[in-house]
Design a protein around this motif. Structure first.
Motif, PDB file in Angstrom:
ATOM      1  N   LEU A 167       0.810  -1.219   0.000  1.00 32.93           N
ATOM      2  CA  LEU A 167       0.000   0.000   0.000  1.00 32.93           C
ATOM      3  C   LEU A 167       0.845   1.272   0.000  1.00 32.93           C
ATOM      4  O   LEU A 167       0.308   2.369  -0.198  1.00 32.93           O
ATOM      5  N   ASN A 168       2.150   1.139   0.215  1.00 40.51           N
ATOM      6  CA  ASN A 168       3.030   2.304   0.082  1.00 40.51           C
ATOM      7  C   ASN A 168       3.289   2.637  -1.388  1.00 40.51           C
ATOM      8  O   ASN A 168       3.609   3.775  -1.724  1.00 40.51           O
ATOM      9  N   ILE A 169       3.143   1.627  -2.236  1.00 38.76           N
ATOM     10  CA  ILE A 169       3.329   1.842  -3.675  1.00 38.76           C
ATOM     11  C   ILE A 169       1.986   1.950  -4.387  1.00 38.76           C
ATOM     12  O   ILE A 169       1.736   2.895  -5.135  1.00 38.76           O
ATOM     13  N   PHE A 170       1.120   0.974  -4.139  1.00 33.95           N
ATOM     14  CA  PHE A 170      -0.183   0.956  -4.794  1.00 33.95           C
ATOM     15  C   PHE A 170      -1.175   1.747  -3.945  1.00 33.95           C
ATOM     16  O   PHE A 170      -1.810   1.224  -3.019  1.00 33.95           O
ATOM     17  N   ARG A 171      -1.269   2.996  -4.287  1.00 34.03           N
ATOM     18  CA  ARG A 171      -2.109   3.952  -3.549  1.00 34.03           C
ATOM     19  C   ARG A 171      -2.626   4.986  -4.548  1.00 34.03           C
ATOM     20  O   ARG A 171      -2.055   5.158  -5.630  1.00 34.03           O
ATOM     21  N   PRO A 172      -3.712   5.683  -4.211  1.00 34.82           N
ATOM     22  CA  PRO A 172      -4.214   6.724  -5.120  1.00 34.82           C
ATOM     23  C   PRO A 172      -3.170   7.825  -5.305  1.00 34.82           C
ATOM     24  O   PRO A 172      -2.544   8.275  -4.347  1.00 34.82           O
ATOM     25  N   ARG A 173      -2.959   8.246  -6.527  1.00 35.21           N
ATOM     26  CA  ARG A 173      -2.002   9.299  -6.841  1.00 35.21           C
ATOM     27  C   ARG A 173      -2.692  10.352  -7.695  1.00 35.21           C
ATOM     28  O   ARG A 173      -3.532  10.024  -8.533  1.00 35.21           O
ATOM     29  N   ARG A 174      -2.282  11.579  -7.501  1.00 38.93           N
ATOM     30  CA  ARG A 174      -2.804  12.638  -8.352  1.00 38.93           C
ATOM     31  C   ARG A 174      -2.118  12.566  -9.707  1.00 38.93           C
ATOM     32  O   ARG A 174      -0.904  12.544  -9.794  1.00 38.93           O
ATOM     33  N   THR A 175      -2.894  12.514 -10.753  1.00 40.17           N
ATOM     34  CA  THR A 175      -2.340  12.464 -12.106  1.00 40.17           C
ATOM     35  C   THR A 175      -3.020  13.523 -12.960  1.00 40.17           C
ATOM     36  O   THR A 175      -4.206  13.810 -12.783  1.00 40.17           O
ATOM     37  N   ASN A 241       7.592  -3.622 -19.622  1.00 40.99           N
ATOM     38  CA  ASN A 241       8.596  -3.845 -18.569  1.00 40.99           C
ATOM     39  C   ASN A 241       8.566  -2.743 -17.505  1.00 40.99           C
ATOM     40  O   ASN A 241       9.592  -2.151 -17.150  1.00 40.99           O
ATOM     41  N   VAL A 242       7.380  -2.478 -16.987  1.00 41.12           N
ATOM     42  CA  VAL A 242       7.223  -1.377 -16.040  1.00 41.12           C
ATOM     43  C   VAL A 242       7.519  -1.833 -14.609  1.00 41.12           C
ATOM     44  O   VAL A 242       7.298  -2.984 -14.249  1.00 41.12           O
ATOM     45  N   SER A 243       8.039  -0.928 -13.812  1.00 39.20           N
ATOM     46  CA  SER A 243       8.259  -1.177 -12.390  1.00 39.20           C
ATOM     47  C   SER A 243       6.935  -1.076 -11.653  1.00 39.20           C
ATOM     48  O   SER A 243       5.926  -0.604 -12.206  1.00 39.20           O
ATOM     49  N   ASP A 244       6.917  -1.492 -10.388  1.00 42.03           N
ATOM     50  CA  ASP A 244       5.698  -1.357  -9.590  1.00 42.03           C
ATOM     51  C   ASP A 244       5.295   0.108  -9.445  1.00 42.03           C
ATOM     52  O   ASP A 244       4.100   0.431  -9.439  1.00 42.03           O
ATOM     53  N   GLU A 245       6.271   0.996  -9.320  1.00 41.79           N
ATOM     54  CA  GLU A 245       5.980   2.418  -9.191  1.00 41.79           C
ATOM     55  C   GLU A 245       5.251   2.934 -10.434  1.00 41.79           C
ATOM     56  O   GLU A 245       4.241   3.634 -10.328  1.00 41.79           O
ATOM     57  N   VAL A 246       5.769   2.586 -11.597  1.00 41.52           N
ATOM     58  CA  VAL A 246       5.132   3.032 -12.847  1.00 41.52           C
ATOM     59  C   VAL A 246       3.778   2.360 -13.012  1.00 41.52           C
ATOM     60  O   VAL A 246       2.807   2.991 -13.442  1.00 41.52           O
ATOM     61  N   LEU A 247       3.694   1.075 -12.643  1.00 47.16           N
ATOM     62  CA  LEU A 247       2.423   0.368 -12.739  1.00 47.16           C
ATOM     63  C   LEU A 247       1.364   1.054 -11.881  1.00 47.16           C
ATOM     64  O   LEU A 247       0.216   1.240 -12.320  1.00 47.16           O
ATOM     65  N   ALA A 248       1.748   1.441 -10.669  1.00 48.32           N
ATOM     66  CA  ALA A 248       0.809   2.139  -9.780  1.00 48.32           C
ATOM     67  C   ALA A 248       0.374   3.471 -10.374  1.00 48.32           C
ATOM     68  O   ALA A 248      -0.796   3.866 -10.267  1.00 48.32           O
ATOM     69  N   GLU A 249       1.294   4.170 -11.022  1.00 47.37           N
ATOM     70  CA  GLU A 249       0.952   5.440 -11.665  1.00 47.37           C
ATOM     71  C   GLU A 249      -0.025   5.219 -12.814  1.00 47.37           C
ATOM     72  O   GLU A 249      -0.949   6.020 -13.023  1.00 47.37           O
ATOM     73  N   LEU A 250       0.164   4.138 -13.553  1.00 50.44           N
ATOM     74  CA  LEU A 250      -0.738   3.843 -14.667  1.00 50.44           C
ATOM     75  C   LEU A 250      -2.132   3.487 -14.175  1.00 50.44           C
ATOM     76  O   LEU A 250      -3.135   3.913 -14.756  1.00 50.44           O
ATOM     77  N   TYR A 251      -2.197   2.694 -13.090  1.00 49.99           N
ATOM     78  CA  TYR A 251      -3.507   2.409 -12.492  1.00 49.99           C
ATOM     79  C   TYR A 251      -4.202   3.716 -12.115  1.00 49.99           C
ATOM     80  O   TYR A 251      -5.372   3.943 -12.457  1.00 49.99           O
TER      81      TYR A 251
END
Length: 354
Positions: A167-175, A241-251
């Motif tokens: 949940l530190n990575i997969f969390r709502p982000r402002r985009t 080949n995305v990282s978890d950080e980028v994957l979370a941003e895409l979500y």
């Protein structure tokens, strides 16, 4: 902690604290050439072709007398270690653990029939079912996976340790998206049980009624293949080949995740999307039943049912009240599935052997 593995490289797994001991393949010159061919074939072809390179490798290796699984060799390696517990993580290595006769054998079972048969063929599927009959203690990832084990081994002791979400990575982000079209995220894998072609048909249907912008996560060559064979008449971008950080941003940057698998042992992407505040349209793939509830935190259709999935995707895009309800309940659901709880369940199962 020590991990024994058949060749490979775990450097991709960051902060791995266990020592990994690799068992090299004991191959002659011809065998080494065949294995090198297999690795090259898998790297170049697998991402875009529907043919299974493992079948090709098995065919060639059987003619040349090469044993790709080296079950017995791994069993001998396992026997040489004085371990408190021995955990198999794959149906072939489960036999290695059994043959080693080490104390406290465990089987971390994460596979399911559709994946095994498609990736490795009917022979391997038969071995998979036989592996479930071994007199082990089992740890698995979902109620569906537990059901598979118990159907084949009614007296088996089975612990469920659900996969978790960081949940530190997969969390709502402002985009900030300049594209005014609704963004639909799809993860493409190139294997039938993932339902890629179903997803693409759904996207084409919906785009005819509401123009969409699709975010594909997958190989670029695979997307090119689908563009030529199926036709992609909507706007899209591809991320590979995305990282978890980028994957979370895409979500977080997407208005909805479309997940169309026919079968999964658990199915983690919808749960990751929920943690990012992204509503989910998905199939009842059996493994996701432990967290996905139709009308509560996702809109769920039967696998392969293009019309129902299309209707649900349109509803998620157009009905703000439904979207907000899915987002709110999805966030609460994701909080219940953490890696800390996964570790706790896993450790409890191991300790109960002593």
């Amino acid at each position: 902690m020590k991990i024994e593995a058949l060749v490979g490289d775990h450097s991709w797994f960051k902060n791995l604290r266990a020592e990994v001991i690799y068992k090299p393949l004991n191959l002659n010159t011809v065998g080494s050439i065949v294995y090198a061919f297999y690795k090259f074939y898998r790297y170049v072809i697998l991402r875009s072709a529907k043919r299974n390179p493992y079948d090709t490798f098995l065919l060639i290796s059987s003619k040349l007398g090469v044993r790709p699984d080296i079950i017995i060799e791994l069993a001998e390696l396992i026997r040489s270690f004085d371990s408190d517990v021995t955990v198999a993580t794959y149906h072939l290595t489960a036999f290695s653990v059994w043959f080693s006769q080490n104390k406290n054998p465990f089987y971390l079972m994460q596979d399911f029939p559709e994946m095994v048969e498609e990736n490795e063929g009917k022979l391997s599927l038969n071995m998979f079912y036989h592996s479930l009959k071994l007199p082990f203690s089992f740890i698995t990832v979902s109620s569906y996976a537990k059901q598979l084990i118990v159907e084949n081994n009614p007296l088996a002791k089975v612990t469920i340790a659900h996969p978790g979400v960081d949940l530190n990575i997969f969390r709502p982000r402002r985009t900030n998206s300049r594209n005014q079209k609704k963004r639909v995220m799809v993860i493409l894998r190139g294997v039938r049980f993932k339902g890629d072609e179903v997803a693409l048909e759904v996207l084409k249907n919906v785009n005819k009624k509401v123009p969409i912008h699709v975010v594909f996560v997958g190989g670029k060559s695979l997307v090119r293949h689908y563009s030529k064979t199926i036709g992609l008449d909507f706007e899209y971008l591809v991320f590979s080949n995305v990282s978890d950080e980028v994957l979370a941003e895409l979500y977080s940057s997407s208005d909805v995740l479309l997940f169309t698998s026919y079968a999964e042992s658990f199915g983690l992407p919808p749960l990751e999307a929920m943690a990012c505040g992204t509503p989910v349209v998905m199939t009842d793939n059996k493994g996701s039943r432990d967290y996905a509830i139709d009308g509560f935190n996702a809109l769920i259709s039967q696998p392969g049912y293009v019309k129902s999935l299309s209707d649900n995707l349109l509803k998620m895009i157009q009905d703000d009240k439904v979207r907000e309800r899915m987002i709110e309940n999805g966030l609460e659901t994701a909080k219940k599935f953490t890696w800390a709880k996964t570790v706790e369940s896993f450790e409890k199962a191991l300790k109960e052997t002593n």
